[in-house]
Write a protein that holds these residues in place. Structure first.
Motif, PDB file in Angstrom:
ATOM      1  N   TYR A 275      -3.015  -4.713   5.771  1.00 14.33           N
ATOM      2  CA  TYR A 275      -2.429  -3.618   6.027  1.00 14.33           C
ATOM      3  C   TYR A 275      -2.526  -3.212   7.393  1.00 14.33           C
ATOM      4  CZ  TYR A 275      -2.094  -3.790   1.026  1.00 14.33           C
ATOM      5  OH  TYR A 275      -1.915  -4.103  -0.127  1.00 14.33           O
ATOM      6  N   GLU A 276      -1.689  -2.809   8.010  1.00  9.80           N
ATOM      7  CA  GLU A 276      -1.715  -2.305   9.494  1.00  9.80           C
ATOM      8  C   GLU A 276      -2.499  -0.841   9.323  1.00  9.80           C
ATOM      9  OE1 GLU A 276       2.248  -1.914  10.885  1.00  9.80           O
ATOM     10  OE2 GLU A 276       2.294  -4.074  11.592  1.00  9.80           O
ATOM     11  N   GLU A 277      -3.317  -1.005  10.516  1.00 14.49           N
ATOM     12  CA  GLU A 277      -4.021   0.266  10.523  1.00 14.49           C
ATOM     13  C   GLU A 277      -3.307   1.571  10.527  1.00 14.49           C
ATOM     14  OE1 GLU A 277      -7.687   2.434  13.371  1.00 14.49           O
ATOM     15  OE2 GLU A 277      -7.081   0.414  13.658  1.00 14.49           O
ATOM     16  N   GLY A 278      -3.616   2.460   9.813  1.00 12.05           N
ATOM     17  CA  GLY A 278      -2.541   3.915   9.975  1.00 12.05           C
ATOM     18  C   GLY A 278      -1.363   3.864   8.963  1.00 12.05           C
ATOM     19  N   SER A 279      -1.021   2.693   8.257  1.00  8.90           N
ATOM     20  CA  SER A 279      -0.030   2.647   7.556  1.00  8.90           C
ATOM     21  C   SER A 279      -0.608   3.039   6.259  1.00  8.90           C
ATOM     22  CB  SER A 279       0.847   1.397   7.636  1.00  8.90           C
ATOM     23  OG  SER A 279      -0.090   0.439   7.007  1.00  8.90           O
ATOM     24  N   SER A 280       0.423   3.518   5.222  1.00 11.15           N
ATOM     25  CA  SER A 280      -0.064   3.724   3.915  1.00 11.15           C
ATOM     26  C   SER A 280       0.148   2.560   2.954  1.00 11.15           C
ATOM     27  CB  SER A 280       1.089   4.870   3.320  1.00 11.15           C
ATOM     28  OG  SER A 280       2.456   4.455   3.100  1.00 11.15           O
ATOM     29  N   TYR A 281      -0.553   2.379   2.087  1.00  6.79           N
ATOM     30  CA  TYR A 281      -0.451   1.429   1.035  1.00  6.79           C
ATOM     31  C   TYR A 281       0.792   1.243   0.380  1.00  6.79           C
ATOM     32  CZ  TYR A 281      -1.917  -1.500  -2.971  1.00  6.79           C
ATOM     33  OH  TYR A 281      -2.128  -2.718  -4.105  1.00  6.79           O
ATOM     34  N   ALA A 282       1.536   2.489   0.095  1.00  8.54           N
ATOM     35  CA  ALA A 282       2.792   2.353  -0.469  1.00  8.54           C
ATOM     36  C   ALA A 282       3.690   1.760   0.559  1.00  8.54           C
ATOM     37  CB  ALA A 282       3.286   3.938  -0.867  1.00  8.54           C
ATOM     38  N   TYR A 283       3.700   2.204   1.837  1.00  8.34           N
ATOM     39  CA  TYR A 283       4.699   1.431   2.677  1.00  8.34           C
ATOM     40  C   TYR A 283       4.512   0.039   2.610  1.00  8.34           C
ATOM     41  CZ  TYR A 283       6.351  -0.007   7.204  1.00  8.34           C
ATOM     42  OH  TYR A 283       7.271  -0.632   8.282  1.00  8.34           O
ATOM     43  N   GLU A 284       3.092  -0.534   2.745  1.00  5.84           N
ATOM     44  CA  GLU A 284       3.054  -1.905   2.977  1.00  5.84           C
ATOM     45  C   GLU A 284       3.626  -2.596   1.475  1.00  5.84           C
ATOM     46  OE1 GLU A 284       2.517  -3.470   5.239  1.00  5.84           O
ATOM     47  OE2 GLU A 284       1.761  -1.917   6.862  1.00  5.84           O
ATOM     48  N   MET A 285       3.126  -1.784   0.504  1.00  2.00           N
ATOM     49  CA  MET A 285       3.589  -2.306  -1.012  1.00  2.00           C
ATOM     50  C   MET A 285       5.240  -2.745  -0.968  1.00  2.00           C
ATOM     51  SD  MET A 285       5.212  -1.574  -3.882  1.00  2.00           S
ATOM     52  CE  MET A 285       5.295  -2.553  -5.352  1.00  2.00           C
ATOM     53  N   SER A 286       5.864  -1.616  -0.148  1.00  4.63           N
ATOM     54  CA  SER A 286       7.248  -1.479  -0.229  1.00  4.63           C
ATOM     55  C   SER A 286       7.700  -2.550   0.632  1.00  4.63           C
ATOM     56  CB  SER A 286       7.867  -0.188   0.233  1.00  4.63           C
ATOM     57  OG  SER A 286       9.312  -0.029   0.428  1.00  4.63           O
ATOM     58  N   TYR A 287       7.112  -2.711   1.557  1.00  7.45           N
ATOM     59  CA  TYR A 287       7.591  -3.945   2.756  1.00  7.45           C
ATOM     60  C   TYR A 287       7.333  -5.136   1.868  1.00  7.45           C
ATOM     61  CZ  TYR A 287       6.907  -7.567   5.738  1.00  7.45           C
ATOM     62  OH  TYR A 287       7.125  -8.753   6.497  1.00  7.45           O
ATOM     63  N   LEU A 288       6.329  -5.522   1.069  1.00  3.76           N
ATOM     64  CA  LEU A 288       6.205  -6.728   0.326  1.00  3.76           C
ATOM     65  C   LEU A 288       7.411  -7.090  -0.567  1.00  3.76           C
ATOM     66  CD1 LEU A 288       2.482  -7.172  -0.366  1.00  3.76           C
ATOM     67  CD2 LEU A 288       3.996  -8.595   1.073  1.00  3.76           C
ATOM     68  N   MET A 289       7.721  -5.841  -1.322  1.00  3.54           N
ATOM     69  CA  MET A 289       8.636  -6.109  -2.605  1.00  3.54           C
ATOM     70  C   MET A 289       9.903  -6.197  -1.965  1.00  3.54           C
ATOM     71  SD  MET A 289       6.944  -5.916  -5.104  1.00  3.54           S
ATOM     72  CE  MET A 289       7.859  -5.502  -6.389  1.00  3.54           C
ATOM     73  N   TYR A 290      10.541  -5.495  -0.781  1.00  2.00           N
ATOM     74  CA  TYR A 290      11.906  -5.382  -0.352  1.00  2.00           C
ATOM     75  C   TYR A 290      12.360  -6.226   0.974  1.00  2.00           C
ATOM     76  CZ  TYR A 290      11.735  -1.932  -3.902  1.00  2.00           C
ATOM     77  OH  TYR A 290      11.756  -1.235  -5.032  1.00  2.00           O
ATOM     78  N   CYS A 291      11.358  -7.089   1.381  1.00  2.00           N
ATOM     79  CA  CYS A 291      11.664  -7.946   2.577  1.00  2.00           C
ATOM     80  C   CYS A 291      12.118  -8.957   2.177  1.00  2.00           C
ATOM     81  CB  CYS A 291      10.217  -8.008   3.482  1.00  2.00           C
ATOM     82  SG  CYS A 291       9.131  -8.973   2.742  1.00  2.00           S
ATOM     83  N   ASP A 292      12.487 -10.034   2.935  1.00  2.00           N
ATOM     84  CA  ASP A 292      12.915 -11.239   2.803  1.00  2.00           C
ATOM     85  C   ASP A 292      11.844 -12.294   2.142  1.00  2.00           C
ATOM     86  OD1 ASP A 292      15.279 -12.230   2.695  1.00  2.00           O
ATOM     87  OD2 ASP A 292      15.567 -12.516   4.919  1.00  2.00           O
ATOM     88  N   LEU A 293      11.431 -11.697   0.839  1.00  2.00           N
ATOM     89  CA  LEU A 293      10.256 -12.466   0.058  1.00  2.00           C
ATOM     90  C   LEU A 293      10.743 -12.938  -1.120  1.00  2.00           C
ATOM     91  CD1 LEU A 293       7.144 -13.140  -0.212  1.00  2.00           C
ATOM     92  CD2 LEU A 293       6.955 -11.010  -1.516  1.00  2.00           C
ATOM     93  N   ARG A 294      10.636 -14.474  -1.303  1.00  2.93           N
ATOM     94  CA  ARG A 294      11.092 -14.959  -2.517  1.00  2.93           C
ATOM     95  C   ARG A 294      10.405 -16.191  -2.884  1.00  2.93           C
ATOM     96  NH1 ARG A 294      16.953 -15.994  -0.447  1.00  2.93           N
ATOM     97  NH2 ARG A 294      16.523 -14.410   0.781  1.00  2.93           N
ATOM     98  N   ILE A 295      10.474 -16.542  -4.075  1.00  2.26           N
ATOM     99  CA  ILE A 295       9.796 -17.665  -4.726  1.00  2.26           C
ATOM    100  C   ILE A 295      10.698 -18.801  -4.896  1.00  2.26           C
ATOM    101  CG2 ILE A 295       8.518 -18.718  -6.544  1.00  2.26           C
ATOM    102  CD1 ILE A 295       7.846 -15.945  -7.581  1.00  2.26           C
ATOM    103  N   ILE A 296      10.354 -20.050  -4.034  1.00  2.26           N
ATOM    104  CA  ILE A 296      11.463 -20.974  -3.789  1.00  2.26           C
ATOM    105  C   ILE A 296      10.861 -22.451  -4.633  1.00  2.26           C
ATOM    106  CG2 ILE A 296      12.408 -20.075  -1.883  1.00  2.26           C
ATOM    107  CD1 ILE A 296      10.845 -22.043  -0.277  1.00  2.26           C
ATOM    108  N   LEU A 297      11.580 -23.368  -4.614  1.00  4.27           N
ATOM    109  CA  LEU A 297      11.127 -24.773  -4.820  1.00  4.27           C
ATOM    110  C   LEU A 297      11.085 -25.506  -3.587  1.00  4.27           C
ATOM    111  CD1 LEU A 297      10.506 -26.274  -7.398  1.00  4.27           C
ATOM    112  CD2 LEU A 297      12.862 -27.253  -7.318  1.00  4.27           C
TER     113      LEU A 297
END
Length: 399
Positions: A275-297
């Motif tokens: 996590y970036e210094e100064g950012s909240s856990y919730a913000y970083e978690m939200s980033y992981l959940m809603y960015c272009d992250l996907r499971i692929i083959l």
């Protein structure tokens, strides 16, 4: 002699659309094409033939015959026969099919703006045209089926998965319902029900694998089915209620064995929890959940694809492959890193190991080849509200 050769060697290699027409040629052909063994052989051929794999785009459109009615439309983006793998030359042809929604079996679907593709497996697509309804559809043979209503009480949130159970040789839809109501100050674990195609019914299953003594696991965004397992991006959360629940949610991969009907979980690569210094856990978690992250083959293995913020090239895309996976545990290995392309609105699909389907800011679909870093415009321009999947033609019946 010719007919016997056609039945054994030629027909199983033809597209589903052609075979549906050939059913009318003669009674013997109808019987052969409907035979389960023939259907399985045809599916196997389709899965191993690049020309049988296509991009499927779903959306709702106005009816051509009645402007007051909507139709469920699928567009197939097929590779042409002059496809040149060595030269990376991609030539496509577009085919459209439509399903009228005026049938009494689908009351309530006509007012929905866009269908949501929840999952797909072996040519069968699971759609959610609206919040309460689930639909199975095989676009290649123009079959569609509205599933029975859920047996679970009203839920706060709901995740859905779809796949094939190789043990029972049946197709299953899993619905994971979460509830806000607290029991003795604790957040309850989600409840799970399974729909099986052969019985056309739902049943609730044990949810012990979605909780520990102090935490619960919540599948969230369904990603992919592969070899008897359904995969979600989800999170783990303490049962003890806190004022800011997002602060305690830990993102991870949650997967479900369709045969044993047991859930498992796997953490993301370590770099995803930096996590970036100064950012909240919730913000970083939200980033992981809603960015272009996907499971692929990726080359026959499960992999993660998404932004890699903490690399040498910030905000670059990365691919992590799941190694040594035994159905319950595994480890991630970084395999690829590349910078985002200018003018690209979002990534749609990995449809081959070295081809990424993307949509531009202007609504054009393009294919990006990772090996030669070359973009190719595809012959389709679609509205902003649509869904895409990598689709394999099949004859599998659902009705």
């Amino acid at each position: 002699m010719w007919e016997e050769m056609a039945l054994r060697h030629i027909l199983p290699r033809l597209p589903s659309k052609s075979l549906m027409r050939f059913k009318c040629v003669r009674k013997s052909w109808y019987t052969v094409i409907n035979n389960p063994t023939f259907v399985e052989n045809h599916l196997s051929n389709s899965m191993h033939n690049k020309l049988s794999t296509c991009i499927l785009v779903s959306r709702f459109v106005q009816s051509d015959t009645n402007s007051d009615e909507k139709e469920l439309a699928f567009s197939f983006l097929h590779l042409r026969n002059d496809y040149d793998d060595a030269e990376h030359n991609l030539n496509f042809v577009v085919e459209d099919i439509k399903f009228p929604l005026s049938s009494g079996r689908f009351i309530g679907l006509e007012d929905v703006e866009s269908p949501s593709i929840l999952g797909h497996c072996n040519g069968i697509v699971c759609l959610s045209p609206c919040s309460d309804n689930l639909v199975l559809c095989n676009p290649a043979i123009k079959e569609i089926k509205l599933l029975p209503k859920s047996g679970l009480p009203d839920w706060w949130g709901c995740a859905v998965g779809f796949g094939y159970d190789p043990k029972s040789k049946d197709y299953k839809v899993s619905r994971i319902a979460s509830y806000q109501a607290e029991i003795d100050g604790l957040i309850p674990p989600p409840r799970v029900e399974i729909y099986t195609l052969s019985t056309d019914s739902w049943r609730e299953i044990n949810n012990n694998s979605l909780e520990t003594d102090s935490t619960c696991f919540f599948p969230d965004y369904f990603q992919i089915y592969f070899q008897g397992i359904c995969y979600w991006v989800g999170y783990e959360q303490p049962k003890q209620s806190v004022e800011y629940e997002d602060e305690e949610q830990k993102p991870m991969v949650i997967f479900f064995d369709t045969g044993d009907e047991i859930f498992h979980n796997l953490l993301f690569p370590d770099s995803f929890y930096m996590y970036e210094e100064g950012s909240s856990y919730a913000y970083e978690m939200s980033y992981l959940m809603y960015c272009d992250l996907r499971i692929i083959l990726w080359d026959g293995s499960i992999a993660l694809f998404g932004f890699n913020r903490f690399s040498v090239c910030p905000d670059s895309y990365g691919v992590w492959v799941l190694d040594d996976f035994d159905g319950a545990k595994g480890s991630w290995t970084k395999h690829l890193n590349f910078e985002p392309l200018m003018g690209i609105k979002r990534v749609l699909e990995f449809w081959r190991s070295d081809e990424i389907l993307m949509v531009t800011e202007d609504g054009d679909i393009v294919s990006f080849n990772l090996a030669i870093e070359k973009l190719k415009n595809l012959p389709m321009k679609i509205p902003s509200d649509f869904e895409t999947i990598v689709y394999v033609n099949s004859l599998l019946p659902i009705t």
